[in-house]
Design a protein around this motif. Structure first.
Motif, short mmCIF file in Angstrom:
data_model
loop_
_atom_site.label_atom_id
_atom_site.label_comp_id
_atom_site.label_asym_id
_atom_site.label_seq_id
_atom_site.Cartn_x
_atom_site.Cartn_y
_atom_site.Cartn_z
N VAL B 218 0.85 -1.08 0.12
CA VAL B 218 0.06 0.03 -0.13
C VAL B 218 0.85 1.13 0.01
O VAL B 218 1.66 1.36 0.61
N GLN B 219 0.58 2.30 -0.67
CA GLN B 219 1.33 3.48 -0.76
C GLN B 219 0.18 4.58 -0.48
O GLN B 219 -0.92 4.77 -1.07
N ILE B 220 0.46 5.49 0.50
CA ILE B 220 -0.42 6.57 0.83
C ILE B 220 0.21 7.79 0.57
O ILE B 220 1.48 8.18 0.65
N VAL B 221 -0.62 8.60 -0.17
CA VAL B 221 -0.09 9.95 -0.57
C VAL B 221 -1.08 10.90 -0.02
O VAL B 221 -2.37 10.89 -0.30
N PRO B 222 -0.49 11.84 0.86
CA PRO B 222 -1.28 13.03 1.22
C PRO B 222 -2.08 13.80 -0.09
O PRO B 222 -1.37 13.71 -0.87
N ILE B 223 -3.24 14.15 0.21
CA ILE B 223 -4.09 14.67 -0.89
C ILE B 223 -3.37 15.94 -1.46
O ILE B 223 -3.78 16.31 -2.82
N ASP B 231 2.93 6.80 -9.36
CA ASP B 231 3.73 5.79 -9.89
C ASP B 231 4.05 4.75 -8.85
O ASP B 231 4.51 5.13 -7.75
N VAL B 232 3.55 3.62 -9.10
CA VAL B 232 3.96 2.33 -7.97
C VAL B 232 4.87 1.35 -8.90
O VAL B 232 4.83 1.20 -9.93
N ASP B 233 5.47 0.80 -7.93
CA ASP B 233 6.58 -0.12 -8.63
C ASP B 233 5.70 -1.58 -8.61
O ASP B 233 6.00 -2.33 -7.68
N GLY B 234 4.79 -1.69 -9.26
CA GLY B 234 4.06 -2.84 -9.42
C GLY B 234 2.81 -2.70 -10.03
O GLY B 234 2.75 -1.90 -10.93
N LEU B 235 1.88 -3.76 -9.65
CA LEU B 235 0.57 -3.59 -10.68
C LEU B 235 -0.45 -3.00 -9.78
O LEU B 235 -0.70 -3.55 -8.43
N ALA B 236 -0.87 -1.75 -10.04
CA ALA B 236 -1.85 -1.17 -9.06
C ALA B 236 -3.15 -1.89 -9.14
O ALA B 236 -3.78 -2.50 -10.19
N ALA B 275 -5.89 11.76 2.54
CA ALA B 275 -4.94 11.10 1.77
C ALA B 275 -5.71 10.12 0.75
O ALA B 275 -6.52 10.02 0.82
N ALA B 276 -4.66 9.81 -0.56
CA ALA B 276 -5.09 8.65 -1.33
C ALA B 276 -4.35 7.71 -0.99
O ALA B 276 -3.07 7.68 -0.78
N GLU B 277 -5.02 6.50 -1.15
CA GLU B 277 -4.42 5.32 -0.77
C GLU B 277 -4.38 4.29 -1.94
O GLU B 277 -5.43 4.18 -2.57
N PHE B 278 -3.09 3.96 -2.51
CA PHE B 278 -2.95 2.75 -3.55
C PHE B 278 -2.65 1.54 -3.21
O PHE B 278 -1.61 1.47 -2.33
N GLU B 279 -3.07 0.53 -3.54
CA GLU B 279 -2.87 -0.90 -3.31
C GLU B 279 -2.30 -1.30 -4.39
O GLU B 279 -2.84 -1.38 -5.55
N TYR B 280 -1.22 -2.09 -4.53
CA TYR B 280 -0.60 -2.62 -5.59
C TYR B 280 0.17 -3.82 -5.17
O TYR B 280 0.65 -4.27 -4.23
N GLN B 281 0.21 -4.79 -6.25
CA GLN B 281 1.12 -6.01 -6.10
C GLN B 281 2.41 -5.59 -6.45
O GLN B 281 2.59 -5.37 -7.88
N PRO B 282 3.52 -5.73 -5.55
CA PRO B 282 4.86 -5.24 -5.94
C PRO B 282 5.47 -6.17 -6.81
O PRO B 282 5.47 -7.34 -6.92
N GLU B 283 6.31 -5.41 -7.53
CA GLU B 283 7.26 -6.10 -8.65
C GLU B 283 8.15 -7.16 -7.96
O GLU B 283 8.56 -8.05 -8.51
N SER B 284 8.55 -6.71 -6.63
CA SER B 284 9.24 -7.75 -5.91
C SER B 284 8.62 -9.34 -5.61
O SER B 284 9.45 -10.17 -5.25
#
Lengths: 137, 316, 295
Positions: B218-223, B231-236, B275-284
């Protein structure tokens, strides 16, 4: 039919005559008309069996019967050989009678008769004229 | 015995080889075309520097527009051709023997059923695996500059299938499915239909479970810092907004009252989003997922091949 | 049935039954085939002849009972090396050339027993070129290739399922001639099935009649014919030593085929010797089984 031999076997399935007796009769007929002569070898059992698709025991049985009658002789490893011809007047095969019969058959052909017609006619005449006489077939 | 299987499956094996050869040529040509076009546009760096953004409206735009479609097509073609190879070489392997009843000939000679089955499988499976391997390597080499250009990772669908060890696993599934169905069904056509449907079902299940097997990041970005993209390092996978109390706000529930000229993030802030919250499957997670999914495929294939063997022992 | 037990049978069925699911195909079949016999397996279509033969080469397994083929159990070991089997549809690879079919047979018969030259010469004798495709051969030619491949295994026992069905008379005679020539040369045993007695009458010396899922009659043909009489007339009576197998009455005229329990029947016995066809038909029409004592 066994080609390349001086006797040509064929089986009449509807005749009711046991197969081995048909073979015996055909060898006798060949001896009678001179197609087989003393010293000739009869076709091997394998050749007969392959040509007319009958059980090998049937051929053995026929040859044993001919042997029993003293007409042929089995020589182990060599085959079965003719000992005696069947007696008949010399004129029959290459004489007058044969020529006349050939003329008659030619006429029959010219008249449009089929093989079956000719054979039926011949058998009928023989049957009528020889009536009461036993044949050796 | 190998000769007999080769002779029976010759047409199928040659068809498979021809498809592989044509595809390899197409891949090589595609890469060469991309490179020469990039060179003529002065955009060669787009193909080698992953940090360079050539996906926008400026630099590399022409390159991007011309090659996005062909790249998608090539990816899809390789993805589909590999399992097709398994189907091609195995569809008639056993089914045609029962269909044309030659099984009554071959199984009444002096070769054991075990040897018959094993030779049939080995003589067709090994070329199919080799074909998958060749296609995988060719795709790896040829598609690498495309992936740099389009900034595509390995974790997403189609990327995942063309990287790692999925391609051999994929051919193994379709081959085993066809070989197993071939011993049960007496029609090559039924085997083809059954294999295609079965493979699609298996693949769908694997794809739909793939990104849930391992926990997402999960990546959290303040609004205030959110500009509409991240940009997330993986599949959003998912996004949500959070309020001041940390409560989840589904995106559909905010921003409805924003005017057309209004700053969108300012509007969201007005609606209480912090905040905006992004869930992604990381490339790792790529290799763990590859091993898990290929492992499932291998186990499944073993079961299918086992059933084919058991059935072949009783065939007549 | 029993007189052959001393002469080590090549093929023996011991109380063999076969079910397909709930359908019973064969029940309690027992018979033995002595070495060197050419045996006809006769029965109406669907009597179970094919199943009986397939079990001898391991293509089907008995639900009960045991089969002994040249000392081996085909249910456990598959087709014994000394047995060749040709199915009714003469299965061959349609897309193969004849030469490729020969190579396939060689590949499938490792271990030195395969006689490829023999098979090739049988095919050449039939006038079939090795470059011809199997799929383009006539039914008779295909049958001859299949038989040649079967004989290339140099079998001690040859099993043929309806070898003559759907063939023209010339092909029939050629195929039986090839098989019987091999019998003359090697002394191999043959079991061939047929639903028509007249097709195989002259070729066979042994008979197995299959009907009502059971073996109704088996033995040497000469012995069987000698052991049966046909009585015909308005009032047929049977002697104490006879059992009626089948009796058909039309008006006041009755024809009965009876089994004579004191063979061989002398010339003084009443009635006439049946033909093979009469014998087979009588058994196939018998009300229950070969033990027609109840009749």
């Amino acid at each position: 039919m066994v080609w390349g031999w001086r006797v040509e076997f064929r089986i009449e399935r509807r005749s009711g005559v046991p197969t081995y007796l048909q073979l015996v009769a055909q060898v006798r007929r060949a001896l009678r008309v001179g197609a087989l002569a003393p010293g000739d070898r009869l076709p091997t059992a394998r050749a007969v069996v392959e040509a007319i698709a009958i059980n090998p025991n049937t051929v053995h049985k026929a040859y044993r019967e001919l042997e029993r009658e003293g007409l042929v002789e089995a020589r182990p490893g060599k085959g079965t050989f003719v000992l005696h011809a069947l007696g008949r007047p010399d004129s029959v095969t290459d004489g007058v009678l044969r020529t006349r019969l050939e003329d008659w058959v030619n006429e029959a052909v010219a008249a449009g008769l089929t093989v079956d017609d000719v054979q039926a006619l011949f058998a009928d005449v023989v049957e009528r004229l020889y009536r009461g006489e036993r044949t050796d077939e | 015995m190998i000769w007999l299987v080769w002779r029976r499956q010759r047409a199928a094996l040659l068809l498979g080889a021809a498809l592989v050869a044509v595809t390899v040529v197409a891949l090589v040509v595609a890469r060469l075309l991309l490179e020469s076009r990039a060179a003529s546009l002065g955009d060669s760096a787009c193909l080698t520097d992953p940090a360079l953004d050539c996906t926008g409206w400026g630099r590399g735009r022409e390159l991007y527009d011309s090659f996005l479609g062909p790249h998608r097509f090539l990816q899809f073609w390789v993805w589909a051709l590999v399992p097709l190879l398994g189907l091609i070489v195995a569809a008639t392997l056993f089914a045609r023997e029962t269909e044309e009843r030659t099984v009554g000939f071959v199984l009444t000679q002096s070769v054991s059923r075990t040897r018959w089955w094993t030779t049939n499988i080995a003589t067709t499976l090994l070329p199919a695996l080799a074909g998958a391997l060749v296609l995988g390597l060719a795709a790896r080499w040829a598609l690498a500059p495309f992936e740099t250009l389009f900034q595509q990772g390995r974790i997403g669908p189609l990327g995942f299938e063309l990287h790692g060890i999925w391609l051999p696993a994929s051919v193994l599934i379709s081959f085993s499915l066809a070989a197993a169905l071939g011993t049960w069904l007496r029609s090559s056509l039924a085997v083809v239909v059954g294999t295609v449907l079965g493979w699609l079902v298996i693949f769908a299940v694997l794809v739909y479970t793939r990104y849930d097997i391992l926990p997402s990041s999960v990546q959290i970005v303040p609004i205030g810092e959110y500009d509409g993209t991240v940009d997330v390092d993986g599949l959003a996978r998912d996004m949500a907004f959070r309020g001041a109390g940390g409560e989840m706000i589904p995106p559909g529930e905010v921003g409805a009252g924003c005017g057309p000229q209004e700053n969108y993030t300012a509007c969201l802030q007005r609606d209480g989003v912090v905040a905006a919250e992004f869930e992604y499957q990381p490339e790792s997670n790529f290799w763990p997922l590859q091993l898990i999914q290929s492992g499932i495929a291998i186990v499944l294939s073993s079961v299918l091949l086992g059933s084919s063997y058991v059935r072949a022992r009783r065939l007549g | 049935m029993n007189e052959y037990e001393a002469t080590d049978p090549v093929l023996r069925y011991d109380a063999v039954s076969k079910d397909f699911g709930r359908r019973e195909a064969l029940r309690d079949c027992s018979f033995a085939l002595p070495r060197g016999r050419v045996a006809a397996l006769v029965g109406v279509n669907g009597a179970g002849k094919t199943t009986l033969l397939r079990m001898a080469v391991g293509l089907a397994r008995p639900s009960a009972g045991r089969i002994d083929v040249l000392g081996e159990d085909p249910a456990a070991t598959g087709t014994p090396a000394g047995v060749s089997y040709v199915a009714q549809d003469k299965p061959l690879y349609r897309r193969f050339q004849v030469r490729e079919m020969l190579r396939a047979a060689a590949v499938l018969n490792p271990g030195g027993r395969w006689d490829g030259a023999h098979a090739a010469s049988l095919i050449a004798d039939a006038g079939i070129g090795v470059g011809q495709r199997i799929g383009e051969l006539s039914a008779g030619q295909r049958a001859r290739v299949a038989i040649a491949l079967a004989l290339g295994r140099r079998p001690g026992l040859l099993l043929l399922d309806e070898p003559l069905a759907e063939l023209d008379p010339l092909a029939r005679r050629e195929i039986m001639g090839t098989v019987l020539a091999a019998v003359t040369e090697t002394g191999m045993t043959v079991l061939l099935s047929s639903h028509v007695v007249t097709d195989i009458e002259d070729a066979c010396d042994h008979l197995v009649v299959l009907g009502d899922r059971r073996v109704l009659l088996d033995g040497g043909i000469d012995e069987l014919l000698a052991g049966h009489r046909i009585h015909s007339g308005p009032a047929t009576s049977t002697a104490d030593n006879e059992t009626v197998v089948h009796r058909s009455t039309r008006g006041r005229h009755t024809v009965a085929l009876v089994r004579d329990h004191t063979p061989p029947a002398g010339p003084e016995a009443s009635g006439s010797t049946p033909t093979l066809e009469e014998l087979v038909v009588a058994y196939l029409h018998a009300p229950t089984s070969s033990d027609a004592e109840a009749a």
